[in-house]
Design an enzyme around this catalytic site. Structure first.
Site, PDB file in Angstrom:
ATOM      1  CD  GLU A 133      -8.273  10.044 -27.192  1.00  0.00           C
ATOM      2  OE1 GLU A 133      -8.569  10.639 -25.814  1.00  0.00           O
ATOM      3  OE2 GLU A 133      -8.637   9.820 -28.009  1.00  0.00           O
TER       4      GLU A 133
ATOM      5  CB  CYS B 233      -3.899   2.216 -32.447  1.00  0.00           C
ATOM      6  SG  CYS B 233      -4.891   3.385 -33.615  1.00  0.00           S
TER       7      CYS B 233
ATOM      8  CB  CYS C  86      -8.320  14.292 -38.805  1.00  0.00           C
ATOM      9  SG  CYS C  86      -8.247  13.395 -40.369  1.00  0.00           S
TER      10      CYS C  86
ATOM     11  CB  CYS D  96     -14.613  10.246 -42.090  1.00  0.00           C
ATOM     12  SG  CYS D  96     -13.259  10.089 -43.162  1.00  0.00           S
TER      13      CYS D  96
ATOM     14  CB  CYS E 187     -14.299   9.585 -37.936  1.00  0.00           C
ATOM     15  SG  CYS E 187     -12.470   9.427 -37.080  1.00  0.00           S
TER      16      CYS E 187
ATOM     17  CB  CYS F 188     -12.479   1.904 -35.360  1.00  0.00           C
ATOM     18  SG  CYS F 188     -11.509   0.536 -35.562  1.00  0.00           S
TER      19      CYS F 188
END
Ligand code: SAH
Length: 340
Positions: free
Chosen positions: A90, A103, A110, A114, A117, A331
């Protein structure tokens, strides 16, 4: 077949030379790709038909297909791109009064984990190549027919866990004969891979460095960000101070405010202690709740109180505008989506 977008200008010149072609051809090709934004070798009309054929036999243009495009009521657009190997990523476009920002993602998935997220909890597949990072920008520019003014490495992935490809992509983005986006218009955000912060400082680039801090003591930060068990706050701050000293550039600290977790005045006080005297700016992000996430957004009242306290104590703090929340483009909401 090699992706022609994997090369910076110097490397492309070498490729052309090794094909027995003149060096200046590389500059022509670079211009067709990054300035004229053509999608096919056949559109490069100042190259001979023979050369175009040779290019087609040896290289691909690797144009991403848009699998899905969503538009928010605030003008934010989220693209789901097919990266041509069965995976998808994305990329988000945001409209600010000072121009268009995109962005970009740096990895498929990932590894950082975290807790707040949405990119966490999905399988890490691989890092993106230089060409795949740059292609996100090209594909969006082709789609909107307009030029992007700012790039933020804040999509899926940890840019410093894919350091070399990200640095190489920055060179192509930066090149005046390439995408020609100034380093000052590029921001890189890291969860805190300390050795890479030192390395990045030594590059002496004019890009902005953002550090995802989110908490002011190790106990709290480790609960939110497992990377803190590897590089704690003290080590992180030491690296940040080195960066500031070396580059004389301001660091942007990102602090996502979660209700009853890191958003009260005691946290703000600790943050002031931690950052006092540093050349920095604090970017407060109202946390976006993710599916099954344990963290929820702070109240507006708390967010404003937190910001005002920092500003009163001489630390410049701003609240990040929330864009694209209605299309899961804000975010922490990006995920790798499967093609099926
Ligand atoms: N891996 C990099 C860049 C990707 S995320 C990093 O960690 O910095 C970009 C920013 O969004 C980071 O500051 C990240 O911590 C923040 N973020 C992630 N999830 C979020 C959420 N649910 N709400 C608000 N901010 C979030």
């Amino acid at each position: 077949m090699k992706n022609i977008k994997e090369y910076n200008l110097d490397e492309l010149q070498n490729e052309l030379l090794s094909m027995g072609e003149k060096k200046y051809r590389a500059e022509q090709i670079f211009k067709w790709i990054y300035v004229d934004k053509v999608k096919e070798f056949d559109e490069m009309t100042n190259l001979s038909i023979e050369l175009r054929e040779k290019l087609k036999q040896n290289y691909t243009m690797c144009n991403f297909n848009i699998l899905k495009k969503q538009e928010s009521s605030d003008g934010t657009k989220k693209y789901l791109f097919d990266v041509l190997d069965g995976n998808a990523i994305e990329t988000v476009l945001m409209q600010y009064h000072h121009g268009i920002t995109i962005c970009v993602s740096s990895q498929i998935g990932c590894k950082m984990g975290c807790k707040f997220c949405a990119s966490t909890g999905i399988k890490f597949v691989r890092s993106l190549s230089c060409g795949e990072i740059v292609e996100q920008i090209l594909a969006v520019e082709q789609d909107i027919g307009d030029k992007i003014s700012n790039i933020v490495f804040m999509g899926i992935g940890e840019p410093f866990d894919n350091y070399d490809n990200v640095m190489k992509a920055i060179k192509v983005i930066n090149n005046q004969k390439g995408l020609n986006i100034g380093a000052r218009h590029i921001s890189i955000s890291t969860s805190g891979l300390v050795p890479m912060i030192y390395k990045f400082a030594d590059e002496e680039l004019q890009c902005t460095l953002s550090i995802s801090l989110h908490a002011t003591n190790d106990e709290k930060r480790s609960k939110m960000m497992p990377i803190n068990n590897r590089y704690n706050i003290q080590e992180l701050m030491k690296a940040c101070k080195y960066y500031i000293e070396k580059t004389n550039k301001r660091i942007s600290f990102e602090y996502a405010l979660a209700k009853d977790n890191n958003d009260n005045l005691d946290d703000a006080k600790e943050l002031v202690k931690l950052l006092k005297g540093m050349l920095c700016h604090v970017n407060l992000i109202p946390i976006n709740k993710i599916e099954n996430g344990e963290f929820t957004k702070s109240s507006n009242e708390n967010i404003i109180r937190f910001r005002d306290y920092l500003n009163e104590k001489g630390i410049v703090a701003t609240i990040r505008r929330e864009l694209g929340a209605d299309i899961d483009a804000a975010c922490g909401q990006l995920r790798r989506k499967n093609l099926v």
